[in-house]
Design an enzyme around this catalytic site. Structure first.
Site, short mmCIF file in Angstrom:
data_model
loop_
_atom_site.label_atom_id
_atom_site.label_comp_id
_atom_site.label_asym_id
_atom_site.label_seq_id
_atom_site.Cartn_x
_atom_site.Cartn_y
_atom_site.Cartn_z
N ASP A 141 0.84 -1.19 0.00
CA ASP A 141 0.00 0.00 0.00
C ASP A 141 0.88 1.26 0.00
O ASP A 141 1.78 1.39 0.84
CB ASP A 141 -0.87 -0.03 1.27
CG ASP A 141 -1.97 0.99 1.26
OD1 ASP A 141 -2.91 0.82 0.46
OD2 ASP A 141 -1.90 1.95 2.06
N GLU A 180 1.50 -0.44 -5.09
CA GLU A 180 0.32 0.40 -5.30
C GLU A 180 0.76 1.85 -5.27
O GLU A 180 0.54 2.57 -4.31
CB GLU A 180 -0.75 0.14 -4.21
CG GLU A 180 -2.07 0.84 -4.50
CD GLU A 180 -2.59 1.67 -3.34
OE1 GLU A 180 -1.81 1.98 -2.43
OE2 GLU A 180 -3.78 2.01 -3.37
#
Lengths: 675, 675
Positions: A396, A425
């Site tokens: 993330d 990401e």
């Protein structure tokens, strides 16, 4: 350093036969080019020499055991001295490659002798010189007895004055001799380029279909009697795995499963006044129950996790874990290591901000305060999950942590676990996105969700499948739990079918966020994300309702996704990125592209997709196939088999297509010669 | 080598603040970028960081004495994280440069505080943090007392609770503080790129007007009584030097002056049946009178050569020597060192061939047979001429000798004679031409003679003035003794005027072959070279006939060339390559380009050329000036001064021009603000 510069620096030798501009080369050779096992890619170089003598080039590929493999290169553009070859490394590990330029005495002789003997200039001399070149080729290069015999026979005829000169010349230049010298050349003045590293990873680093779930939603239901939600667990989520596997997915990706902080917990739709029964965002990690190495008690324990992983494995799927390196104020690190965070001038710990916005539920880690301590702790946490069977991490927001940290972490993990895959990401600017690939991430989320027109898609794929493919592998997601573009909000069912097809066929790795089947297209007003975002609440999607006999039978795209994944598995051409080619269409609302792959048995798999990108109108166009790119000859007829409708046609170069809401948004066709 | 690859290679650290894609970088840093003293050029890099904090970049330029100069960089494209600065190295020698990325605590604070204080979020905290950043800037960076005072004052106001917050904020963010922090920044996490070499050479390596002569022709005349030619000599050729200097040339280039071989001597128009009185090609070097270190007895001796060089020097010109490393069969090397040539299977020495064509008057040197011996001998020969005052060598056909030989030779000469300049006559493919520049040649002949349309010229100049300008400097010749293109054969006087203008203004170095003034446009049938090529015979051009009062007065372009060279000398913008910009014209027969240079006193020199490339028709077009590229503001009026006709106009953005045979083929205008 500067002292050494006061006089001329030592020259880097250009080499007897210059080899320039080898590609791929990543960051001037500082970082490896990457491929997966069995993935073919092109290596090119500019190789030239002085004068008129023949030049040639070899790609030397060194395998992880140190074995060298010589691949002949071909000059595809003599004016630019551009040489290419295609390389496939057949297993994982650290390989390397270099281009060797060399002087080609046989090529020089063959060129000159062919002209001069036919013009009867220096005939005897040229034939004798040919015999001497072949003698050198015998003496200096290892050959089997049969291979030697080819040259011995040629030498005998070259020197046989009883035969006409053209016959003698032919003996030295015929295909058998050319092939033998092509396979085992006599190479003079061999001049190597620098050695470049090639990291070969497992195929899942390039190819796979992902499915994202919030484990707590799978099995969650609203208890009408108690007026509260019952959470799903890892055990109930595992019960959803067979359906995901049935749709043909390869990877099931779990949003964070760790304890969630109670301090500043967010309520539905990112509100600040959460009720006690709201579950909170799984990205606000850490509570008295533990941090990144713990499991939320509501979800279960490590036994449940192990069972989940085992069930996925039984179904042929891998589990991808979310790694979101941020902390809620309740995270155990905050008390144990306040120095891992930023302390402000007033003595408080800094929460995340994007001024003037504040995110009080999140404390960002400050890697610069104690790099050694933080690195070691993250490495320990990652190992916990590796030890429980996780080999894929979806990271993330990696672009909010130091790039050098990821470089270290991925490298350190790979030392013992080279099969671990990291997905970045990094929805941020291109430089960061590309560099994360260069320093080790195997995969990257991309701008796919915002590339909607044919021109945008073609331009983007040209970038991704070109030089960038040597270090960055794209993952295409039509939606995520944070992304719901206007195209998806307003495009209707055709848009949902189409964007899945494009994601699944433009690139080898694509991902679907749970609920895509149900075309959950309603956005939170003013935002490009779903209303009632699953980050902040439970979602009970009542999957059973869409099954045969259920009240919503036929209203799910599960069948469409299943078909797509079946096509992907059956067609190895779709497992590759660098093989995409675009075809001309008359109507700019259409896009047409193909992938072709030559299989080990010599056969070709060729898949073509043509789509109408306007989800609102049925349109027709003429598509002009690039037959050569497809592996056919100009003028060939082609059997086209629609893999969605099972229709079959015979196509020529120009193909009329009509697509849109009235039928299907696209054709996915397998192409082959009809005989 | 391959053993080391069996495990992961050591990582090249990405750096705390990644710095990627520094440009210029030649051959991945293996070879230096090049510039001349005082030549401004751009250095760019991709610099970015994680998160939201401010990033910044510095170009560190290290001079030959090791002194470091810090140049601030500017982010010109935030989306691409593209940073640039302009660099000028003020003296010759080996310099180097690196880009340092860094975290900018003041920039971070200024951005956040400006938003938050105006929104009254954390106001006191933000102001205190600003004071602390400035305290660090005081403590950690050297400043004069005055410079310190700027920060001390700001800190005092930031902490003064009696003032309104916006006033306190302003004290920390006003221009004086910004300028002080811009000049002497507080830099955290400084992350350097690799160090790249920069070779700074003398200005003549980039800028100069050349004039080519065959010395034997200057002063040659046909003796009607004796029915034979009397050769020119170095002494008679020296008498021509004042006229060449008067035309404004900087370099006089001599075709070879060495003894000419008698074996297989060529006659007029490259015929094989030369008469004894034919002089032979000066490129067939070597006879019993000597080789490359000798002077043809007909031309004189070393005293005459020294006198020639001295006269050129007196007139402000340098002498460029031809270095044609090939031998006639009579060359002393052939007897002394037959191993320096190629011996064929029949024991003979190989002459030059391009099968089936043979050049029996030339033996190519085979550098591979005795590199050490040949290298040393060529080095000795070159030193002979350096010792006689030659500092420029025009190298004939360098692309027929090993590239690594030139790399060695130029480097070795530069060790003791860094001011020696080498011009490569490599009329061959781009890879060779570019690589010769990379390994050391200061200049290269180019494809200019064959670039005739506006599109071709703009494309070619864009290439030459772009990344290639860091390692290759073009020399433009409209004709040479071997090149007479159809455009020159059939274009008439306008073509001759125009192609000189383009050569003289598109690039800083251009060359004129003697006789250009006389528009000698008749080609040998079937060839793109002059009939009666001066390589094989004497040419008495009867220069006096064209002088005032002479029978051909007014029929020479000498005045035109003089004007061109005067314009070049008076306009420093024309001394540079990388500053060319093209402007839009409506008619594709026209081309318009400009060069702009900011001078040390801050003023700008701006020259614009607009030309009708069709030599047969007078045409009109509208030209749209890129005012910003010219250094003006949109909407400015401009004074345009035609440097050929002395006319003056006031121009706006759109300019109507009419050019061609009826008037002149081009305008060369100096542009400036009219006030």
């Amino acid at each position: 350093m500067s002292d050494a510069l006061r006089t001329a620096p030592p020259q880097t030798p250009i080499g007897r036969i210059p080899v320039q501009d080898v590609r791929p080369v990543v960051d001037h050779g500082a970082r490896p080019a990457k491929a997966v096992a069995g993935e073919e890619f092109e290596v090119s170089a500019t190789v030239f020499r002085e004068g008129h003598d023949a030049v040639n080039a070899t790609l030397v590929l060194t395998d992880p055991e140190g074995g060298e493999h010589h691949l002949p290169m071909t000059c595809t553009n003599p004016g630019l001295d551009h040489w290419v070859t295609r390389v496939t490394a057949d297993r994982t590990g650290w390989w390397s490659y270099r281009v060797e330029g060399w002087s080609d005495p046989y090529g020089t002789w063959e060129h000159d002798a062919t002209i001069k003997v036919h013009a009867d200039v220096d005939t005897e001399l040229m034939l004798e010189e040919g015999a001497r070149v072949l003698e050198r080729a015998l003496d200096e290069v290892d050959r089997t007895a049969d291979e030697e015999q080819v040259l011995v026979d040629a030498i005998r005829v070259l020197r046989d004055p009883s035969r006409p000169p053209v016959v003698r010349l032919k003996a030295g230049t015929d295909a058998a001799v050319e092939d033998e010298l092509g396979a085992r050349p006599l190479r003079d003045m061999v001049s190597p380029s620098p050695e470049y590293h090639l990291l070969v990873e497992r195929e899942r680093a390039l190819y796979g279909a992902w499915y994202e779930i919030f484990p707590r939603s799978e099995g969650a239901h609203y208890d009408e009697d108690e007026h509260r939600w019952q959470t799903g667990t890892l055990r109930t989520a595992a019960q959803r795995l067979p359906a995901i596997a049935d749709m043909g997915f390869d990877v099931v990706y779990l949003t964070p499963i760790h304890p969630i902080g109670q301090a500043a917990k967010k309520g539905p739709n990112n509100t600040l006044d959460a009720r006690p029964e709201d579950p909170g965002s799984p990205y606000a990690i850490g509570s008295p129950d533990g941090g990144h190495d713990a499991i939320h008690p509501d979800l279960g324990d490590f036994d449940d996790f192990d069972a989940f992983v085992a069930e996925a494995e039984r179904l042929g799927m891998e589990v991808a874990m979310d790694l979101a390196l941020q902390c809620s104020p309740d995270h155990p690190w905050v008390a144990a290591h306040p120095e891992w965070f930023t302390t402000r001038a007033d003595g408080t710990i800094a929460y995340a901000e994007n001024p003037p916005k504040k995110y009080q539920d999140i404390y960002p880690v400050n890697f610069d305060n104690d790099p050694a301590g933080i690195y070691a702790e993250v490495r320990r946490v990652v190992q916990v999950w590796i030890d429980h069977g996780v080999k894929i991490f979806r990271v993330d927001n990696p672009h909010t942590k130091p790039v050098e940290f990821w470089q270290w972490l991925i490298d350190d993990v790979a030392k013992d676990h080279p099969d671990v895959i990291w997905l970045a990401e990094a929805f941020t600017k291109p430089a960061m996105m590309h560099t994360l690939g260069k320093v080790g991430f195997q995969q990257s989320y991309t701008y796919y969700a915002w590339r909607n027109t044919a021109e945008e898609i073609e331009e983007y794929l040209t970038e991704l499948s070109g030089e960038a493919a040597a270090y960055m592998r794209p993952s295409f997601w039509p939606t995520t739990h944070d992304i719901l573009t206007p195209y998806m909000q307003f495009g209707g069912p055709g848009a949902w079918k189409l964007r899945a097809v494009l994601a699944a066929t433009l690139v080898p790795t694509y991902g679907i966020y749970a609920g895509y089947e149900l075309m959950e297209h309603v956005a939170r007003p003013g935002a490009e994300e779903q209303i009632d975002n699953e980050k902040y609440e439970f979602k009970d999607r009542r999957w059973a309702d869409y099954e045969p006999g259920g009240p919503k039978e036929g209203r799910s795209l599960a069948g469409w996704l299943t078909r797509l994944n079946t096509i992907r598995r059956e067609h190895p051409a779709l497992h590759r990125l660098r093989n995409i080619r675009f075809h001309v269409v008359d109507d700019e609302n259409f896009i047409a592209y193909s992938k072709r792959r030559v299989l080990p048995d010599g056969s070709s798999d060729v898949v073509l997709v043509v789509a109408n990108l306007d989800p609102h109108s049925t349109r027709a166009t003429t598509m002009r196939l690039d037959l050569v790119a497809l592996g056919f000859e100009p003028g060939d007829s082609i059997e086209a088999h629609d893999l969605v409708t099972d229709q079959r046609w015979v196509w020529q170069r120009d193909v009329y297509v009509r697509l849109g809401p009235e039928t299907e948004p696209c054709h996915i066709v397998s192409l082959r010669r009809p005989w």
